[in-house]
Each structure stands twice: as structure tokens, then as C-alpha cells.
Write a protein that holds these residues in place. Sequence first.
Motif, PDB file in Angstrom:
ATOM      1  N   LYS A 166      -7.021  -9.082  -8.168  1.00 47.88           N
ATOM      2  CA  LYS A 166      -7.209  -8.814  -6.753  1.00 47.88           C
ATOM      3  C   LYS A 166      -6.195  -9.603  -5.927  1.00 47.88           C
ATOM      4  O   LYS A 166      -5.736 -10.675  -6.344  1.00 47.88           O
ATOM      5  CB  LYS A 166      -8.630  -9.166  -6.322  1.00 47.88           C
ATOM      6  CG  LYS A 166      -8.955 -10.647  -6.310  1.00 47.88           C
ATOM      7  CD  LYS A 166     -10.387 -10.879  -5.842  1.00 47.88           C
ATOM      8  CE  LYS A 166     -10.685 -12.380  -5.768  1.00 47.88           C
ATOM      9  NZ  LYS A 166     -12.066 -12.653  -5.306  1.00 47.88           N
ATOM     10  N   LYS A 210     -11.962  -0.292   2.177  1.00 51.57           N
ATOM     11  CA  LYS A 210     -11.506   0.236   0.899  1.00 51.57           C
ATOM     12  C   LYS A 210     -10.239  -0.466   0.419  1.00 51.57           C
ATOM     13  O   LYS A 210      -9.974  -0.547  -0.780  1.00 51.57           O
ATOM     14  CB  LYS A 210     -11.238   1.735   1.015  1.00 51.57           C
ATOM     15  CG  LYS A 210     -12.466   2.558   1.380  1.00 51.57           C
ATOM     16  CD  LYS A 210     -12.104   4.020   1.612  1.00 51.57           C
ATOM     17  CE  LYS A 210     -13.314   4.826   2.062  1.00 51.57           C
ATOM     18  NZ  LYS A 210     -12.947   6.235   2.365  1.00 51.57           N
ATOM     19  N   HIS A 270       0.845  -1.193   0.000  1.00 52.09           N
ATOM     20  CA  HIS A 270       0.000   0.000   0.000  1.00 52.09           C
ATOM     21  C   HIS A 270       0.881   1.244   0.000  1.00 52.09           C
ATOM     22  O   HIS A 270       1.884   1.300   0.703  1.00 52.09           O
ATOM     23  CB  HIS A 270      -0.937   0.005   1.205  1.00 52.09           C
ATOM     24  CG  HIS A 270      -1.910   1.139   1.193  1.00 52.09           C
ATOM     25  ND1 HIS A 270      -2.920   1.231   0.267  1.00 52.09           N
ATOM     26  CD2 HIS A 270      -2.004   2.244   1.985  1.00 52.09           C
ATOM     27  CE1 HIS A 270      -3.612   2.339   0.491  1.00 52.09           C
ATOM     28  NE2 HIS A 270      -3.074   2.972   1.517  1.00 52.09           N
ATOM     29  N   SER A 322     -13.530  -3.857  -2.952  1.00 50.52           N
ATOM     30  CA  SER A 322     -13.411  -2.424  -3.223  1.00 50.52           C
ATOM     31  C   SER A 322     -12.060  -2.021  -3.795  1.00 50.52           C
ATOM     32  O   SER A 322     -11.965  -1.077  -4.574  1.00 50.52           O
ATOM     33  CB  SER A 322     -13.681  -1.621  -1.942  1.00 50.52           C
ATOM     34  OG  SER A 322     -15.000  -1.824  -1.492  1.00 50.52           O
ATOM     35  N   ASN A 323     -10.995  -2.714  -3.396  1.00 54.02           N
ATOM     36  CA  ASN A 323      -9.668  -2.337  -3.852  1.00 54.02           C
ATOM     37  C   ASN A 323      -9.561  -2.502  -5.361  1.00 54.02           C
ATOM     38  O   ASN A 323      -9.914  -3.550  -5.900  1.00 54.02           O
ATOM     39  CB  ASN A 323      -8.611  -3.199  -3.148  1.00 54.02           C
ATOM     40  CG  ASN A 323      -7.205  -2.638  -3.340  1.00 54.02           C
ATOM     41  OD1 ASN A 323      -6.767  -2.401  -4.459  1.00 54.02           O
ATOM     42  ND2 ASN A 323      -6.514  -2.434  -2.244  1.00 54.02           N
ATOM     43  N   PRO A 324      -9.058  -1.476  -6.067  1.00 51.72           N
ATOM     44  CA  PRO A 324      -9.009  -1.542  -7.535  1.00 51.72           C
ATOM     45  C   PRO A 324      -7.861  -2.374  -8.084  1.00 51.72           C
ATOM     46  O   PRO A 324      -7.719  -2.489  -9.300  1.00 51.72           O
ATOM     47  CB  PRO A 324      -8.840  -0.071  -7.928  1.00 51.72           C
ATOM     48  CG  PRO A 324      -8.110   0.546  -6.774  1.00 51.72           C
ATOM     49  CD  PRO A 324      -8.645  -0.149  -5.544  1.00 51.72           C
ATOM     50  N   ILE A 325      -7.000  -2.953  -7.213  1.00 49.89           N
ATOM     51  CA  ILE A 325      -5.899  -3.772  -7.703  1.00 49.89           C
ATOM     52  C   ILE A 325      -6.451  -4.907  -8.576  1.00 49.89           C
ATOM     53  O   ILE A 325      -7.376  -5.602  -8.179  1.00 49.89           O
ATOM     54  CB  ILE A 325      -5.086  -4.366  -6.541  1.00 49.89           C
ATOM     55  CG1 ILE A 325      -4.315  -3.269  -5.802  1.00 49.89           C
ATOM     56  CG2 ILE A 325      -4.095  -5.413  -7.046  1.00 49.89           C
ATOM     57  CD1 ILE A 325      -3.550  -3.785  -4.594  1.00 49.89           C
ATOM     58  N   ASN A 326      -5.870  -5.043  -9.752  1.00 54.16           N
ATOM     59  CA  ASN A 326      -6.292  -6.103 -10.676  1.00 54.16           C
ATOM     60  C   ASN A 326      -5.050  -6.814 -11.200  1.00 54.16           C
ATOM     61  O   ASN A 326      -4.184  -6.174 -11.788  1.00 54.16           O
ATOM     62  CB  ASN A 326      -7.091  -5.500 -11.833  1.00 54.16           C
ATOM     63  CG  ASN A 326      -7.683  -6.561 -12.739  1.00 54.16           C
ATOM     64  OD1 ASN A 326      -7.857  -7.702 -12.339  1.00 54.16           O
ATOM     65  ND2 ASN A 326      -7.968  -6.182 -13.980  1.00 54.16           N
ATOM     66  N   PRO A 368     -10.535  -6.495  -1.119  1.00 55.55           N
ATOM     67  CA  PRO A 368     -11.547  -6.814  -2.132  1.00 55.55           C
ATOM     68  C   PRO A 368     -12.928  -6.869  -1.494  1.00 55.55           C
ATOM     69  O   PRO A 368     -13.038  -7.216  -0.313  1.00 55.55           O
ATOM     70  CB  PRO A 368     -11.110  -8.203  -2.624  1.00 55.55           C
ATOM     71  CG  PRO A 368      -9.668  -8.333  -2.247  1.00 55.55           C
ATOM     72  CD  PRO A 368      -9.519  -7.546  -0.981  1.00 55.55           C
TER      73      PRO A 368
END
Length: 282
Positions: free
Chosen positions: A95, A84, A67, A89-93, A87
Motif C-alpha cells: 500500500k 477507492k 494513478h 480499498s486501493n489494491p496497490i500492494n 488504503p
Amino acid sequence: MPAITASYAARQPPAEQTEDPVNVLVTGFGPFLAKFPRNSSWEVASTLPALIPVSPNNKTPIHVHVHHEAVRVAYNHVVNFVPKLLPPSNPINPKPDIILHIGLAAGRKYFTLEQGAHGRGFGNIPDVDGKRFPDSQAEETFPCSKYPSVLKTSFDTSDVLARWKANLGYSSVEGNASDDDSPDVRLSPDAGNFLCGFIYYNSLAHYYSIKEDERPVAFLHVPDLTYSEDKLREGWDVAVALIKALVESKRYNGVIDKDIGQDTKKRDVEVAQADDKVTQGT
């Protein structure tokens, strides 16, 4: 930051078998006491490699996402931050597959993998904002009708410890640090009653609310390492070895809690008997 060695600069060898990378999301805490203006947890987390490549002893490529900033040592911040961060919600792709929180246990001289955390008892120690998190507020956030008072990671921590020690060069699972000249790593039953235990419970509860029997969250407590670059390097080695161990354990054993059908409140007894509560530290 640790110097780049030849092993990291060299071209990655091809994997013996094609495996999908495992994504690990890591956090560390910011400063919280004048005595510790540099929090070892963030000093370690912020220098972790973005890739732990395939090697003869590491069959799975590991992508490490740290982070971007240290977590503020504040209860209300963590309550809002965790949903936030994790997952979905976290936009990391893609996940994250594994969450690793790192925190400081200033009174310890060894490293611990924490097995669980409790959802009450955070009203005694004020955070950096002078705020507390009384049990009445905890009940509103995590009502006992929905959440167990104690939550544990669903990693097989004994298996992780064995792999962790092997990665650090221990001669056996039963070996100790003095015999093996390796960093002192141990299991601990409870992450304590300050922000370390608090963020751990918040993350475990987040996953529990989604899928009760799968909580791929781990917590590493590190001692104060900031007085020595060599000790910080040791902390870095310990964290990398633990990440590998978590990935290895997940690969072979999964992260499903096989005891979820039992009364989880019975676990309180075991945790309440912990002889190493963290009363000061993050």
C-alpha cells in the motif's frame, strides 16, 4: 516526457544501508477550462518515473505509482473516487506510504506545497459538469460532529520545504529563486475553494477517519507550464524533488500530528488569514 538521462539509465548503485522502498501514490487533474486544454498537473504527474533510485543524496528507494488516468474535475467524482483510491480499498500492494496530489493554480508563477484544506466553501464555482458542492452537502458528507472544518497534512511542512529547496539546489532555506536561479517553491496555508482544495480535504478526511493523528497526504500546486517544454521539465524536476523531500522528512520526522490533542478548530483562524486563496484553478 523528459528524455532519459545517463543517471537514470545507469545501473542502480547498492544502498549503503538496506532500507525498504517507500511507495508514493500520485494523482493529477484533467482539463477544466477551454483556456487550459492541457492541465499541467497531469502533464507532470503522468511523466514521473516509476522508480527514484538510491543515490548519494537519496538513501531510500522510492516507487512512484501514478494513478492511471487524470482525475475528473468534478465534485461528485472526487467524493466517490478518493475512498477507492486510498488504503485500505486501493489494491496497490504494498500500500502507498505517501499520497501526493498535484493540481493547477493557473494564476500563479510559482510552485506551492499546500499545508491544508477546508471542508466548506465549495458551492461557488461549478465543476466541469456544471455542479457545485454546497455546504449542506458537505455537512452530510463530512459532518462537523466528526470532522474538523480545517484539516492539515501531518507532514512537517517547514522541514519538507527545507529539504525540497536543498534538492533543487538552493544555497539556503532562506534563499529565494532569483538568488539561486532555481524554481520558485513556497509553502501555502490553504489549497483553495475549488477541486484542488476539495480533493485535498477529502483525502485528509479519509485518513482522519482512520487514524486522527496520521495524514500522510501532500498537495503540490503547479503554475501553467504547458506553453513550454522547458517549463514542463522544470515542473517534473520540482515534483521529483518534492517526492524525495517528503520521503526524507517522513524518514527522519514521521508523519504524526503532534498537536492533535489541541482544539483543531482553532486552526481555522490561521487558514482564514491566508493571503493567497486559489479561486480559479485545479
